[in-house]
Design a protein around this motif. Structure first.
Motif, mmCIF file in Angstrom:
data_model
loop_
_atom_site.group_PDB
_atom_site.id
_atom_site.type_symbol
_atom_site.label_atom_id
_atom_site.label_comp_id
_atom_site.label_asym_id
_atom_site.label_seq_id
_atom_site.Cartn_x
_atom_site.Cartn_y
_atom_site.Cartn_z
ATOM 1 N N ALA A 43 0.827 -1.149 0.153
ATOM 2 C CA ALA A 43 0.214 0.065 0.026
ATOM 3 C C ALA A 43 0.784 1.397 -0.080
ATOM 4 C CB ALA A 43 -0.774 0.175 1.145
ATOM 5 N N GLY A 44 2.108 0.941 -0.286
ATOM 6 C CA GLY A 44 2.867 2.272 -0.262
ATOM 7 C C GLY A 44 3.944 2.301 0.849
ATOM 8 N N SER A 45 3.671 1.641 1.877
ATOM 9 C CA SER A 45 4.553 1.463 3.193
ATOM 10 C C SER A 45 5.934 1.159 2.667
ATOM 11 C CB SER A 45 3.822 0.905 4.093
ATOM 12 O OG SER A 45 2.622 1.428 4.400
ATOM 13 N N ASP A 46 6.151 0.283 1.915
ATOM 14 C CA ASP A 46 7.407 -0.318 1.463
ATOM 15 C C ASP A 46 8.265 0.696 0.923
ATOM 16 O OD1 ASP A 46 5.433 -0.850 -0.257
ATOM 17 O OD2 ASP A 46 6.144 -2.756 -1.040
ATOM 18 N N ASP A 47 7.879 1.595 0.005
ATOM 19 C CA ASP A 47 8.217 2.615 -0.762
ATOM 20 C C ASP A 47 8.629 3.755 0.321
ATOM 21 O OD1 ASP A 47 8.456 1.360 -3.312
ATOM 22 O OD2 ASP A 47 6.810 2.180 -3.737
ATOM 23 N N ASP A 48 7.538 3.999 1.127
ATOM 24 C CA ASP A 48 7.858 5.011 2.166
ATOM 25 C C ASP A 48 8.980 4.671 3.072
ATOM 26 O OD1 ASP A 48 5.799 6.542 1.230
ATOM 27 O OD2 ASP A 48 4.427 5.605 2.856
ATOM 28 N N LEU A 49 9.131 3.337 3.282
ATOM 29 C CA LEU A 49 10.242 2.781 4.407
ATOM 30 C C LEU A 49 11.363 3.023 3.650
ATOM 31 C CD1 LEU A 49 11.562 1.620 6.759
ATOM 32 C CD2 LEU A 49 11.108 -0.580 5.726
ATOM 33 N N LEU A 50 11.654 2.734 2.320
ATOM 34 C CA LEU A 50 12.775 3.131 1.592
ATOM 35 C C LEU A 50 13.141 4.514 1.395
ATOM 36 C CD1 LEU A 50 12.561 0.329 -1.268
ATOM 37 C CD2 LEU A 50 14.032 0.232 0.755
ATOM 38 N N ALA A 51 12.275 5.344 1.163
ATOM 39 C CA ALA A 51 12.284 6.949 1.094
ATOM 40 C C ALA A 51 12.924 7.149 2.759
ATOM 41 C CB ALA A 51 11.182 7.452 0.946
ATOM 42 N N ALA A 52 12.400 6.907 3.550
ATOM 43 C CA ALA A 52 12.637 7.238 4.737
ATOM 44 C C ALA A 52 14.178 6.996 4.965
ATOM 45 C CB ALA A 52 11.755 6.871 5.940
ATOM 46 N N LEU A 53 14.348 5.739 4.853
ATOM 47 C CA LEU A 53 15.670 5.407 5.056
ATOM 48 C C LEU A 53 16.810 5.862 4.136
ATOM 49 C CD1 LEU A 53 15.297 1.420 5.206
ATOM 50 C CD2 LEU A 53 15.868 3.102 7.156
ATOM 51 N N GLY A 54 16.248 6.303 2.902
ATOM 52 C CA GLY A 54 17.150 7.189 2.166
ATOM 53 C C GLY A 54 17.392 8.678 2.682
ATOM 54 N N ASP A 55 16.278 9.288 3.476
ATOM 55 C CA ASP A 55 16.608 10.469 4.090
ATOM 56 C C ASP A 55 17.408 10.262 5.151
ATOM 57 O OD1 ASP A 55 14.819 11.567 2.342
ATOM 58 O OD2 ASP A 55 12.952 11.748 3.652
ATOM 59 N N LEU A 56 17.373 9.143 6.104
ATOM 60 C CA LEU A 56 18.169 9.159 7.353
ATOM 61 C C LEU A 56 19.737 8.660 7.079
ATOM 62 C CD1 LEU A 56 15.457 6.988 9.503
ATOM 63 C CD2 LEU A 56 16.447 9.334 9.845
ATOM 64 N N LEU A 57 19.871 7.666 5.885
ATOM 65 C CA LEU A 57 20.942 7.137 5.410
ATOM 66 C C LEU A 57 21.208 7.513 4.112
ATOM 67 C CD1 LEU A 57 20.399 3.820 7.235
ATOM 68 C CD2 LEU A 57 21.554 5.508 8.391
ATOM 69 N N PRO A 58 21.720 8.511 3.666
ATOM 70 C CA PRO A 58 21.722 9.074 2.548
ATOM 71 C C PRO A 58 22.988 8.400 1.629
ATOM 72 C CG PRO A 58 21.892 10.980 3.778
ATOM 73 C CD PRO A 58 22.064 9.750 4.670
ATOM 74 N N ALA A 59 22.818 7.636 0.725
ATOM 75 C CA ALA A 59 23.918 7.164 -0.221
ATOM 76 C C ALA A 59 24.848 8.118 -0.887
ATOM 77 C CB ALA A 59 22.998 6.171 -1.142
ATOM 78 N N ASP A 60 25.713 8.520 -0.029
ATOM 79 C CA ASP A 60 26.632 9.699 -0.459
ATOM 80 C C ASP A 60 27.981 9.110 0.054
ATOM 81 O OD1 ASP A 60 26.655 10.395 2.373
ATOM 82 O OD2 ASP A 60 25.487 12.138 1.744
ATOM 83 N N ASP A 61 28.800 10.178 0.054
ATOM 84 C CA ASP A 61 30.283 9.794 0.384
ATOM 85 C C ASP A 61 30.752 10.350 2.145
ATOM 86 O OD1 ASP A 61 30.644 9.077 -2.215
ATOM 87 O OD2 ASP A 61 31.431 10.899 -2.936
ATOM 88 N N ARG A 62 29.776 10.335 2.773
ATOM 89 C CA ARG A 62 30.050 10.727 4.099
ATOM 90 C C ARG A 62 30.313 9.534 5.044
ATOM 91 N NH1 ARG A 62 24.770 12.756 6.141
ATOM 92 N NH2 ARG A 62 24.322 13.415 3.858
ATOM 93 N N TRP A 63 30.149 8.335 4.366
ATOM 94 C CA TRP A 63 30.481 7.042 5.345
ATOM 95 C C TRP A 63 31.935 6.559 5.511
ATOM 96 C CZ3 TRP A 63 26.053 6.588 8.135
ATOM 97 C CH2 TRP A 63 25.123 7.039 7.109
#
Length: 136
Positions: A53-73
């Motif tokens: 119902a969209g919650s799976d996409d919402d979870l991935l979006a929230a994780l993307g906001d919390l844990l961005p796929a960038d070079d900070r790691w």
């Protein structure tokens, strides 16, 4: 204890993969007890969440906001932002336990069991299902 390993191919993209049918089949007719779902990987987790119902996409979006796929790691090998995949299991643990009553998962109406995987470098996962019951 009854136990088995599921082999899951998550592919090359971030995914919330529904494990509910496999879990239900594993405990079908098994009586009362607890189902433990465990993913033995440092970059994946298990979530109990509404799916479809969209919650799976919402979870991935929230994780993307919390844990961005960038070079900070600091943990930086593989795909860009790979280190975030190693942090994710602190937020979505690699395990869950679900009650089983008369061989059926005692999930709520909209709850599903899902593998959450942000690691695009490892498309093959294992998930251990263990059913614990009172043999006495």
């Amino acid at each position: 204890m009854k136990s088995t390993v599921l082999n899951v191919r998550t592919g090359g993209s971030e995914v919330v993969f529904d494990l509910t049918p496999q879990c239900a089949a594993f405990v079908d007719g098994a009586g009362d007890g607890l189902l433990n779902i465990f993913v033995p990987h440092a970059t994946a987790g298990i979530a109990i969440i509404e799916l479809g119902a969209g919650s799976d996409d919402d979870l991935l979006a929230a994780l993307g906001d919390l844990l961005p796929a960038d070079d900070r790691w600091r943990h930086a090998h593989g795909a860009r932002g790979h280190g975030r995949s190693h942090v994710m299991p602190a937020l979505i643990p690699p395990y869950a336990t679900v009650p089983v009553l008369t061989g059926r998962l005692a999930l709520g109406t909209w709850q599903s069991i899902a593998l959450v995987d942000l690691n695009v470098d490892n498309p093959d996962r294992q998930v251990r299902l263990s059913f614990l019951t009172d043999a006495g």
